[in-house]
Design a protein around this motif. Structure first.
Motif, PDB file in Angstrom:
ATOM      1  N   VAL A   1      13.680  62.548  -4.612  1.00 34.28           N
ATOM      2  CA  VAL A   1      15.081  62.475  -5.050  1.00 34.28           C
ATOM      3  C   VAL A   1      15.904  63.577  -4.385  1.00 34.28           C
ATOM      4  N   VAL A   2      15.372  64.784  -4.399  1.00 33.23           N
ATOM      5  CA  VAL A   2      16.117  65.920  -3.841  1.00 33.23           C
ATOM      6  C   VAL A   2      16.277  65.761  -2.326  1.00 33.23           C
ATOM      7  N   ASP A   3      15.217  65.317  -1.648  1.00 33.36           N
ATOM      8  CA  ASP A   3      15.306  65.089  -0.200  1.00 33.36           C
ATOM      9  C   ASP A   3      16.340  64.019   0.126  1.00 33.36           C
ATOM     10  N   THR A   4      16.325  62.953  -0.670  1.00 35.33           N
ATOM     11  CA  THR A   4      17.282  61.867  -0.446  1.00 35.33           C
ATOM     12  C   THR A   4      18.709  62.353  -0.668  1.00 35.33           C
ATOM     13  N   ALA A   5      18.916  63.126  -1.718  1.00 34.15           N
ATOM     14  CA  ALA A   5      20.246  63.670  -2.005  1.00 34.15           C
ATOM     15  C   ALA A   5      20.739  64.504  -0.827  1.00 34.15           C
ATOM     16  N   LYS A   6      19.848  65.298  -0.265  1.00 36.63           N
ATOM     17  CA  LYS A   6      20.201  66.129   0.883  1.00 36.63           C
ATOM     18  C   LYS A   6      20.591  65.267   2.069  1.00 36.63           C
ATOM     19  N   ARG A   7      19.745  64.258   2.339  1.00 33.87           N
ATOM     20  CA  ARG A   7      19.970  63.401   3.491  1.00 33.87           C
ATOM     21  C   ARG A   7      21.278  62.620   3.363  1.00 33.87           C
ATOM     22  N   GLU A   8      21.538  62.153   2.133  1.00 34.07           N
ATOM     23  CA  GLU A   8      22.752  61.362   1.899  1.00 34.07           C
ATOM     24  C   GLU A   8      23.947  62.257   1.578  1.00 34.07           C
ATOM     25  N   LYS A   9      23.739  63.535   1.641  1.00 38.92           N
ATOM     26  CA  LYS A   9      24.803  64.519   1.344  1.00 38.92           C
ATOM     27  C   LYS A   9      25.422  64.319  -0.045  1.00 38.92           C
ATOM     28  N   LEU A  10      24.574  64.075  -1.022  1.00 37.12           N
ATOM     29  CA  LEU A  10      25.047  63.942  -2.403  1.00 37.12           C
ATOM     30  C   LEU A  10      25.085  65.326  -3.042  1.00 37.12           C
ATOM     31  N   LEU A  11      26.200  65.644  -3.650  1.00 38.70           N
ATOM     32  CA  LEU A  11      26.305  66.934  -4.325  1.00 38.70           C
ATOM     33  C   LEU A  11      25.783  66.831  -5.743  1.00 38.70           C
ATOM     34  N   ASN A  12      25.836  65.609  -6.249  1.00 38.01           N
ATOM     35  CA  ASN A  12      25.497  65.407  -7.636  1.00 38.01           C
ATOM     36  C   ASN A  12      24.806  64.045  -7.798  1.00 38.01           C
ATOM     37  N   VAL A  13      23.545  64.063  -8.114  1.00 41.69           N
ATOM     38  CA  VAL A  13      22.844  62.805  -8.365  1.00 41.69           C
ATOM     39  C   VAL A  13      23.119  62.405  -9.816  1.00 41.69           C
ATOM     40  N   THR A  14      23.679  61.205 -10.000  1.00 39.07           N
ATOM     41  CA  THR A  14      24.058  60.814 -11.358  1.00 39.07           C
ATOM     42  C   THR A  14      22.992  59.971 -12.045  1.00 39.07           C
ATOM     43  N   LYS A  15      22.264  59.181 -11.251  1.00 35.05           N
ATOM     44  CA  LYS A  15      21.305  58.287 -11.880  1.00 35.05           C
ATOM     45  C   LYS A  15      20.120  58.029 -10.947  1.00 35.05           C
ATOM     46  N   VAL A  16      18.940  58.004 -11.525  1.00 32.64           N
ATOM     47  CA  VAL A  16      17.734  57.687 -10.758  1.00 32.64           C
ATOM     48  C   VAL A  16      17.031  56.527 -11.466  1.00 32.64           C
ATOM     49  N   ASN A  17      16.839  55.451 -10.739  1.00 31.89           N
ATOM     50  CA  ASN A  17      16.138  54.293 -11.302  1.00 31.89           C
ATOM     51  C   ASN A  17      14.709  54.267 -10.780  1.00 31.89           C
ATOM     52  N   ILE A  18      13.784  54.304 -11.697  1.00 31.28           N
ATOM     53  CA  ILE A  18      12.371  54.381 -11.325  1.00 31.28           C
ATOM     54  C   ILE A  18      11.609  53.192 -11.900  1.00 31.28           C
ATOM     55  N   CYS A  19      10.716  52.627 -11.102  1.00 26.43           N
ATOM     56  CA  CYS A  19       9.867  51.540 -11.583  1.00 26.43           C
ATOM     57  C   CYS A  19       8.415  51.998 -11.645  1.00 26.43           C
ATOM     58  N   PHE A  20       7.787  51.693 -12.763  1.00 28.18           N
ATOM     59  CA  PHE A  20       6.363  51.966 -12.935  1.00 28.18           C
ATOM     60  C   PHE A  20       5.651  50.680 -13.258  1.00 28.18           C
ATOM     61  N   GLY A  21       4.536  50.447 -12.628  1.00 28.53           N
ATOM     62  CA  GLY A  21       3.689  49.370 -13.083  1.00 28.53           C
ATOM     63  C   GLY A  21       3.021  49.805 -14.376  1.00 28.53           C
ATOM     64  N   LYS A  22       2.732  48.832 -15.229  1.00 33.63           N
ATOM     65  CA  LYS A  22       2.134  49.142 -16.522  1.00 33.63           C
ATOM     66  C   LYS A  22       0.785  49.863 -16.377  1.00 33.63           C
ATOM     67  N   LEU A  23       0.079  49.583 -15.295  1.00 33.93           N
ATOM     68  CA  LEU A  23      -1.237  50.188 -15.104  1.00 33.93           C
ATOM     69  C   LEU A  23      -1.171  51.660 -14.717  1.00 33.93           C
ATOM     70  N   VAL A  24      -0.004  52.125 -14.353  1.00 34.82           N
ATOM     71  CA  VAL A  24       0.138  53.550 -14.032  1.00 34.82           C
ATOM     72  C   VAL A  24       0.030  54.377 -15.317  1.00 34.82           C
ATOM     73  N   GLN A  25       0.281  53.750 -16.432  1.00 33.18           N
ATOM     74  CA  GLN A  25       0.130  54.371 -17.751  1.00 33.18           C
ATOM     75  C   GLN A  25       0.875  55.677 -17.889  1.00 33.18           C
ATOM     76  N   ILE A  26       2.161  55.570 -17.704  1.00 37.88           N
ATOM     77  CA  ILE A  26       3.052  56.711 -17.872  1.00 37.88           C
ATOM     78  C   ILE A  26       3.562  56.736 -19.308  1.00 37.88           C
ATOM     79  N   VAL A  27       3.630  57.912 -19.868  1.00 39.17           N
ATOM     80  CA  VAL A  27       4.352  58.060 -21.128  1.00 39.17           C
ATOM     81  C   VAL A  27       5.770  58.484 -20.748  1.00 39.17           C
TER      82      VAL A  27
END
Ligand SMILES: [Zn+2]
Length: 113
Positions: free
Chosen positions: A14-40
């Protein structure tokens, strides 16, 4: 707790992308997890917050989407959802099953200004 490692990896992206895209403020990050990754999600979010502290993403909203587990029978070719952890084809009872969705882990999009 693999949430912390994953949160650190994703925050770097996220931080690298913000730098590359010259974003000063990241407002939203959309993340996808497969159910098998078993994230809480709660633990992940805490770890992510910690990882993005003092970066342009420190105030980003986190949107987490959990993808269901989809499988394909290698014998008869039918696709189905995983139910009750039964890795068996419902049509032909074969156990030659390939997981086609459910193990992924990726950033779908990053919004910012
Ligand atoms: Zn089958």
């Amino acid at each position: 707790m693999h949430e912390i490692r994953i949160a650190e990896d994703l925050s770097t992206i996220v931080v690298d992308t913000a730098k590359r895209e010259k974003l000063l403020n990241v407002t939203k990050v959309n993340i996808c997890f497969g159910k098998l990754v078993q994230i809480v999600p709660e633990i992940f979010e805490l770890a992510f917050r910690e990882a993005v502290r003092n970066t342009p993403a420190s105030n980003a909203m986190l949107h987490i989407e959990i993808l269901s587990v989809e499988m394909r029978c290698m014998k008869c070719g039918s696709d189905f959802h995983l139910i009750d952890n039964q890795y068996v084809c419902k049509r032909c009872m074969s156990d030659e099953i390939k997981i086609i969705q459910g193990k992924e882990l990726f950033i779908k999009s990053i919004e910012g200004e």
